[in-house]
Design an enzyme around this catalytic site. Structure first.
Site, PDB file in Angstrom:
ATOM      1  N   ASP A  49     -32.210  -0.214 -18.780  1.00  0.00           N
ATOM      2  CA  ASP A  49     -33.606  -0.576 -19.034  1.00  0.00           C
ATOM      3  C   ASP A  49     -34.000  -0.064 -20.407  1.00  0.00           C
ATOM      4  O   ASP A  49     -33.273   0.719 -21.022  1.00  0.00           O
ATOM      5  CB  ASP A  49     -34.541  -0.080 -17.925  1.00  0.00           C
ATOM      6  CG  ASP A  49     -34.717   1.423 -17.871  1.00  0.00           C
ATOM      7  OD1 ASP A  49     -33.826   2.154 -18.337  1.00  0.00           O
ATOM      8  OD2 ASP A  49     -35.743   1.866 -17.347  1.00  0.00           O
ATOM      9  N   TYR A  51     -35.610   1.855 -23.656  1.00  0.00           N
ATOM     10  CA  TYR A  51     -36.026   3.226 -23.949  1.00  0.00           C
ATOM     11  C   TYR A  51     -37.512   3.346 -23.632  1.00  0.00           C
ATOM     12  O   TYR A  51     -38.286   2.413 -23.863  1.00  0.00           O
ATOM     13  CB  TYR A  51     -35.791   3.562 -25.419  1.00  0.00           C
ATOM     14  CG  TYR A  51     -34.328   3.637 -25.800  1.00  0.00           C
ATOM     15  CD1 TYR A  51     -33.477   4.561 -25.208  1.00  0.00           C
ATOM     16  CD2 TYR A  51     -33.803   2.789 -26.774  1.00  0.00           C
ATOM     17  CE1 TYR A  51     -32.139   4.637 -25.566  1.00  0.00           C
ATOM     18  CE2 TYR A  51     -32.464   2.869 -27.143  1.00  0.00           C
ATOM     19  CZ  TYR A  51     -31.640   3.791 -26.528  1.00  0.00           C
ATOM     20  OH  TYR A  51     -30.322   3.868 -26.885  1.00  0.00           O
ATOM     21  N   PHE A  62     -29.691  -0.364 -26.257  1.00  0.00           N
ATOM     22  CA  PHE A  62     -29.094   0.656 -27.116  1.00  0.00           C
ATOM     23  C   PHE A  62     -29.734   0.737 -28.509  1.00  0.00           C
ATOM     24  O   PHE A  62     -29.443   1.639 -29.278  1.00  0.00           O
ATOM     25  CB  PHE A  62     -27.569   0.477 -27.260  1.00  0.00           C
ATOM     26  CG  PHE A  62     -26.808   0.751 -26.006  1.00  0.00           C
ATOM     27  CD1 PHE A  62     -26.630   2.050 -25.553  1.00  0.00           C
ATOM     28  CD2 PHE A  62     -26.279  -0.288 -25.258  1.00  0.00           C
ATOM     29  CE1 PHE A  62     -25.934   2.309 -24.378  1.00  0.00           C
ATOM     30  CE2 PHE A  62     -25.577  -0.042 -24.076  1.00  0.00           C
ATOM     31  CZ  PHE A  62     -25.404   1.263 -23.640  1.00  0.00           C
ATOM     32  N   HIS A 172     -20.021   5.093 -19.729  1.00  0.00           N
ATOM     33  CA  HIS A 172     -21.246   4.973 -20.520  1.00  0.00           C
ATOM     34  C   HIS A 172     -21.200   5.963 -21.680  1.00  0.00           C
ATOM     35  O   HIS A 172     -20.672   7.073 -21.535  1.00  0.00           O
ATOM     36  CB  HIS A 172     -22.462   5.262 -19.629  1.00  0.00           C
ATOM     37  CG  HIS A 172     -23.745   4.817 -20.227  1.00  0.00           C
ATOM     38  ND1 HIS A 172     -24.413   5.558 -21.171  1.00  0.00           N
ATOM     39  CD2 HIS A 172     -24.484   3.701 -20.025  1.00  0.00           C
ATOM     40  CE1 HIS A 172     -25.516   4.919 -21.517  1.00  0.00           C
ATOM     41  NE2 HIS A 172     -25.582   3.781 -20.841  1.00  0.00           N
TER      42      HIS A 172
END
Length: 196
Positions: A49, A51, A62, A172
């Site tokens: 989701d 930031y 990202f 991740h």
């Protein structure tokens, strides 16, 4: 779009926005799809989701807006790119619009979030919407590289036909799992991107 669930997402966001701050700004919610239309998709990176801190989210997973500090996960992606792609130079910023314009779809599974409340919109219908996007890419194109970072993205990308597309799984890049991410070499698939 005439899907009832889609309209209910928009209605929810409009109602929430009357009393709460929602990220990204309304005009940037669909930035990933606008900057990387279907006929230009070469690589798909799936995030969870947006930031949720002030000024960060702008519709690309990202990525952060220019002049915003580079988040830890993206810093770790840059570190991996440094060892994975000869000649890679770490950008001084975390804005990945240039990647998006070159065919890297930076798709969050959930497209909005309440300020300072991670995953707060994960159950309002976005998952269904982004599942549909992944299925459309899967069925309409061939040879797309799906980079699935972490368990969440890997579950989300499980529908992708690996006979038609290249699916790369890795840990991740979060600081919590970075030691497993380093050396994964999945970023090699971005060799054709002009990063700076």
């Amino acid at each position: 779009m005439s899907y009832p669930y889609y309209q209910s997402i928009l209605d929810f966001i409009d109602a929430e926005a009357k009393t709460k701050t929602i990220f990204p700004p309304k005009n940037e919610i669909f930035s990933a799809l606008e900057l990387t239309p279907l006929n230009n998709v070469k690589v798909v990176i799936i995030g969870q989701d947006p930031y949720h801190d002030d000024g960060q989210a702008h519709g690309l997973c990202f990525s952060v807006k220019p002049n915003v500090a580079v988040p830890p996960s993206l810093k770790n992606m840059y570190k991996e790119l440094t060892t994975d792609i000869h000649g890679f130079r770490t950008p001084s910023h975390g804005c990945l619009v240039k990647w998006a314009l070159q065919g890297v779809l930076l798709l969050n599974a959930t497209l909005t979030v309440e300020a300072h409340q991670a995953n707060s919109h994960s159950k309002i219908g976005w998952q269904k919407f982004t599942d549909k996007i992944i299925r459309v890419i899967d069925s309409s194109l061939t040879g797309v590289v799906f980079i699935l970072l972490g368990g969440f993205a890997q579950k989300k990308g499980a529908v992708v036909n690996q006979q038609k597309h290249c699916v790369l799984n890795a840990a991740h890049p979060s600081p919590l799992s970075a030691n497993k991410f380093y050396g994964c070499k999945v970023t090699s698939s971005l060799y054709c991107v002009d990063f700076i």
